[in-house]
Design an enzyme around this catalytic site. Structure first.
Site, mmCIF file in Angstrom:
data_model
loop_
_atom_site.group_PDB
_atom_site.id
_atom_site.type_symbol
_atom_site.label_atom_id
_atom_site.label_comp_id
_atom_site.label_asym_id
_atom_site.label_seq_id
_atom_site.Cartn_x
_atom_site.Cartn_y
_atom_site.Cartn_z
ATOM 1 N N GLU A 157 1.043 -9.934 -17.602
ATOM 2 C CA GLU A 157 0.818 -9.115 -16.351
ATOM 3 C C GLU A 157 0.535 -7.964 -17.543
ATOM 4 O O GLU A 157 -0.524 -7.386 -16.622
ATOM 5 C CB GLU A 157 2.312 -8.823 -15.920
ATOM 6 N N ARG B 149 1.862 2.124 -5.645
ATOM 7 C CA ARG B 149 1.807 1.079 -4.313
ATOM 8 C C ARG B 149 0.196 0.163 -4.127
ATOM 9 O O ARG B 149 0.608 -1.062 -3.548
ATOM 10 C CB ARG B 149 2.828 1.723 -3.765
ATOM 11 N N TRP C 284 -3.974 -2.096 -1.571
ATOM 12 C CA TRP C 284 -3.959 -3.095 -2.086
ATOM 13 C C TRP C 284 -4.190 -4.468 -1.814
ATOM 14 O O TRP C 284 -2.742 -4.296 -0.216
ATOM 15 C CB TRP C 284 -1.920 -3.423 -3.249
ATOM 16 N N CYS D 69 1.167 -1.319 -0.245
ATOM 17 C CA CYS D 69 -0.028 0.254 0.247
ATOM 18 C C CYS D 69 0.967 1.196 -0.163
ATOM 19 O O CYS D 69 2.256 1.237 0.209
ATOM 20 C CB CYS D 69 -0.920 0.034 1.081
ATOM 21 N N LYS E 104 3.029 -3.111 -7.171
ATOM 22 C CA LYS E 104 4.822 -2.316 -7.426
ATOM 23 C C LYS E 104 5.980 -3.389 -7.037
ATOM 24 O O LYS E 104 6.537 -3.240 -7.582
ATOM 25 C CB LYS E 104 5.012 -0.947 -7.602
ATOM 26 N N LYS F 176 5.654 -10.346 -19.484
ATOM 27 C CA LYS F 176 5.392 -8.972 -19.163
ATOM 28 C C LYS F 176 3.983 -8.657 -20.300
ATOM 29 O O LYS F 176 3.238 -8.178 -20.595
ATOM 30 C CB LYS F 176 6.626 -8.399 -20.672
ATOM 31 N N ASN G 15 0.784 -0.200 6.252
ATOM 32 C CA ASN G 15 1.609 -1.156 4.969
ATOM 33 C C ASN G 15 1.747 -2.114 5.841
ATOM 34 O O ASN G 15 2.379 -2.228 6.413
ATOM 35 C CB ASN G 15 2.415 -0.490 4.471
ATOM 36 N N GLY G 16 1.656 -3.677 5.024
ATOM 37 C CA GLY G 16 1.515 -4.464 5.936
ATOM 38 C C GLY G 16 0.737 -6.072 6.058
ATOM 39 O O GLY G 16 -0.197 -5.578 5.786
ATOM 40 N N GLU H 85 11.009 -13.873 -19.434
ATOM 41 C CA GLU H 85 10.212 -12.012 -19.553
ATOM 42 C C GLU H 85 9.414 -11.857 -20.495
ATOM 43 O O GLU H 85 8.475 -11.330 -19.792
ATOM 44 C CB GLU H 85 11.417 -11.023 -19.578
ATOM 45 N N HIS I 10 9.672 -31.326 -26.207
ATOM 46 C CA HIS I 10 9.748 -33.005 -25.391
ATOM 47 C C HIS I 10 7.901 -32.697 -24.473
ATOM 48 O O HIS I 10 7.804 -32.757 -23.166
ATOM 49 C CB HIS I 10 10.097 -32.086 -24.260
#
Ligand code: AGP
Length: 629
Positions: A514, A27, A75, A2, A624, A511, A101-102, A507, A530
């Protein structure tokens, strides 16, 4: 994760807190709220959804010049992202309101104790429990000193707040500290109370919290952009410290002893412009386009007379092996570097996902160097891995982008990637800068071990790359648009790479996932036969990295295997190579093609997400920095 902010000063605090929350929205942004004191009464305004909803509510309900306020963008970790779970949370008594936050890991145990005392709860959050825990400690102290609890005499306490301010503040600090000593887990918490109407209290444990020092005004926040227009003088709080701020000053103290703690004041070099969009449609596009500059900045000061200069490491013994630990994109950067670290430093390298490493009781040895990579420096799992290794007495090198972040301060040594603030949730320039630092690290240890690594050639290439990238970004973006429009309605994508391209394939897939919410899988090209090739059909295209290296022949065979099963392929290859494929994407030839291929894939995902109308800078469900497990 947050965003939190608190302000004491001479300006109207509510609009300033709202503005600060906007710069913290990256955030976390599923709900938001703020609190202020209006004639010693606690006012709280909260809303579900993005910050603009809170702004509307504040405009309708709060006409205030209050000089003190706290705010929060959320968040969700405990409880759905709905208004009742939004912060700030007040205690039953109305004595305190907090933003947090946490995660308070033992919140249920504390809640049960409070329920037994008759407290009621209106939300599902651990934060509301903490607010009442602080109020409960406060009431115990008020009873002892004044023979009454806050709730029963709020008006009386308010009337005497001026006369008894020092005593009230002393009791509030004790209650705050005592409650936080009971809390286990992670918190950055900011408190506002009508009992101490001129002060804000804040504390941290395993979550970022810093203080901005202005002239006659003080800030506490999760990150610098929240108050950068007002001051660049910053104090980074450490775990188990708390701070009391007012318009007249601040005091940092030890949470357990209440002893004053002397703190260094850092001056933040970059300005808000660096954290603004500079005219780009999205932060992500700005940060992709900044990469030539990031390459230069990351190299700056680290090469002298052909030698790699990393003074942060000069006192570290040369390890016999390296273990890299990270999450997400930072993990992909670490995986990519394994090839170069082993080739140039001639050291065995393992690369681990932090959330797996920290719980599998790893066997470490004193001759290995642990390297943790984290853009934010606050990712809970990466930080947990760092702490696990440090507790066992092993040296840990942090590779980090955020000055003064937890990883930067808790590692034995830290190499900053110097990429500037990365606001978009999707990590782009941070990865490129991590790759530069890791390549320099490979050359550095090669230099110290006298391996025959081609440092001169690699450095010449690194110096040339910013101009090459600068010269091709516009073309890359056009190509990215072309293919994004053509493939926008794919339901799934393979990303294929071999050798140094394999980590990039992972990567590229991350990208696309997300940003555009399209399913994408990164795979080693050699693995397709395979099993995964069973999935290939015209609706399941592949993005194949085909660099002009020793793997090209095998990669070409892999691409032809896909095409022969009616699979569509976008082949990203270097000028001068030939491939029978419908969708060819050429990039300039360089000795380290990954530094061009990465921006190309970032732009492909960006254009895809923008074309599909997705929330590019704040994709759904993401934050983030994942400061919770
Ligand atoms: C990358 O685009 C994501 N935002 C995510 O995977 C991120 O890389 C990961 O959470 C690690 O973050 P860090 O580098 O700040 O530790």
């Amino acid at each position: 994760m947050c965003g939190i902010i608190g302000y004491c000063g001479h300006r109207p605090a509510v609009p300033l807190v709202l503005e600060g929350l906007k710069r913290l929205e990256y955030r976390g942004y599923d709900s938001a709220g703020l609190a202020f004191l209006q004639v010693s009464k606690l006012e709280i305004i909260r809303s579900e959804g993005k910050l603009c909803r809170l702004e509307e509510k504040v405009a309708q309900t709060a006409n205030t010049f209050a000089p003190i306020s706290i705010g929060h963008t959320r968040w969700a970790t405990h409880g759905l992202p709905v208004e009742k779970n939004a912060h700030p949370h007040a205690s039953n008594s109305g004595a305190v309101a907090i933003v947090h936050n946490g995660i308070i890991e033992n919140f249920q145990e504390i809640k049960d104790e409070l329920l037994a005392k008759g407290y009621v709860f209106h939300s599902e959050t651990d934060t509301e429990v903490l607010a009442n825990c602080i109020a409960d400690e406060l009431d115990g102290l008020l009873q002892r000193h004044f023979g009454k609890s806050y709730a029963g005499a709020a008006q009386e306490f308010a009337e005497n707040a001026q006369e008894n301010s020092l005593q009230y503040l002393e009791l509030m600090e004790k209650a705050f500290a005592k409650a936080l000593q009971k809390a286990h887990g992670a918190y950055a918490v900011v408190l506002l109370s009508p009992l101490v109407p001129k002060h804000i209290l804040a504390a941290r444990l395993a979550a970022p919290l810093l203080m901005g020092i202005g002239i006659g005004e003080y800030f506490v926040a999760s990150d610098v952009p929240a108050f950068l227009p007002y001051t660049r003088d910053v104090v980074f709080l450490d775990d188990r410290e708390y701070v009391v701020i007012s318009s007249g000053g601040y005091a940092v103290k030890n949470l357990y002893t209440a002893e004053p703690v002397q703190k260094e004041i850092h001056h933040i070099p970059w300005d808000l412009q660096g954290a603004a969009k500079d005219g780009f449609k999205h932060f992500m596009l700005k940060e992709i386009m900044e990469q030539p500059k990031v390459l230069r900045d990351c190299l700056a000061g680290r090469v002298q007379n052909g030698r790699i200069c990393l003074p942060e490491l000069d006192n570290m013994p040369v390890p016999e092996s390296i273990r890299i630990i990270a999450c997400g994109t930072s993990y992909n950067a670490g995986l990519w570097s394994q090839y170069y670290l082993e080739q140039f430093a001639q050291l065995p390298v393992t690369v681990e996902i932090a959330s797996e490493f920290r719980y599998r009781k790893p066997i470490l040895n004193s001759r290995e160097l642990i390297v943790v990579i984290s853009q934010s420096g606050e990712t809970a799992d990466t930080l947990g891995a760092l702490r696990l290794c440090r507790e066992k007495g092993y040296p840990v090198l942090g590779i980090c982008n955020v000055l003064g972040s937890s990883v930067a301060r808790e590692a034995s040594a830290c190499l900053y990637t110097q990429a500037g603030p990365e606001i978009s949730v999707a990590s782009t320039k941070a990865m490129l800068s991590q790759m530069v630092v890791l390549l320099l690290l490979a050359l550095y240890f090669g230099q110290r071990r006298n391996t025959a690594c081609p440092a001169e050639e690699v450095l010449a290439e690194l110096r040339r790359l910013p101009d090459v990238l600068e010269g091709t970004l516009a073309d890359m973006r056009e190509k990215a648009k072309e293919f994004a429009y053509k493939y926008a309605f794919a339901k799934s994508f393979f990303y294929l790479g071999r050798g140094t391209a394999y980590a990039l394939a992972l990567e590229g897939a991350l990208k696309l996932k997300e940003l555009s919410y399209i399913h994408a899988e990164g795979y080693a090209t050699g693995e397709m036969k395979h099993g995964p090739i069973a999935l290939i059909d015209p609706e399941f295209p592949a993005f194949a990295l085909a660099f002009d290296d020793e793997n090209f022949g095998k990669v070409r065979s892999g691409i032809l295997e896909v095409k022969s099963r009616q699979g569509k392929v976008i082949a990203l290859l270097q000028e001068g190579t030939v491939l029978d494929c419908e969708d060819l994407w050429y990039i300039p030839k360089t000795a380290i093609p990954e530094f061009l291929a990465l921006p190309a894939m970032q732009l492909f995902s960006y254009e895809m997400a923008d074309y599909l109308g997705k929330d590019v800078d704040q994709p759904r469900n993401l934050a983030k920095s994942v400061t919770v497990e």
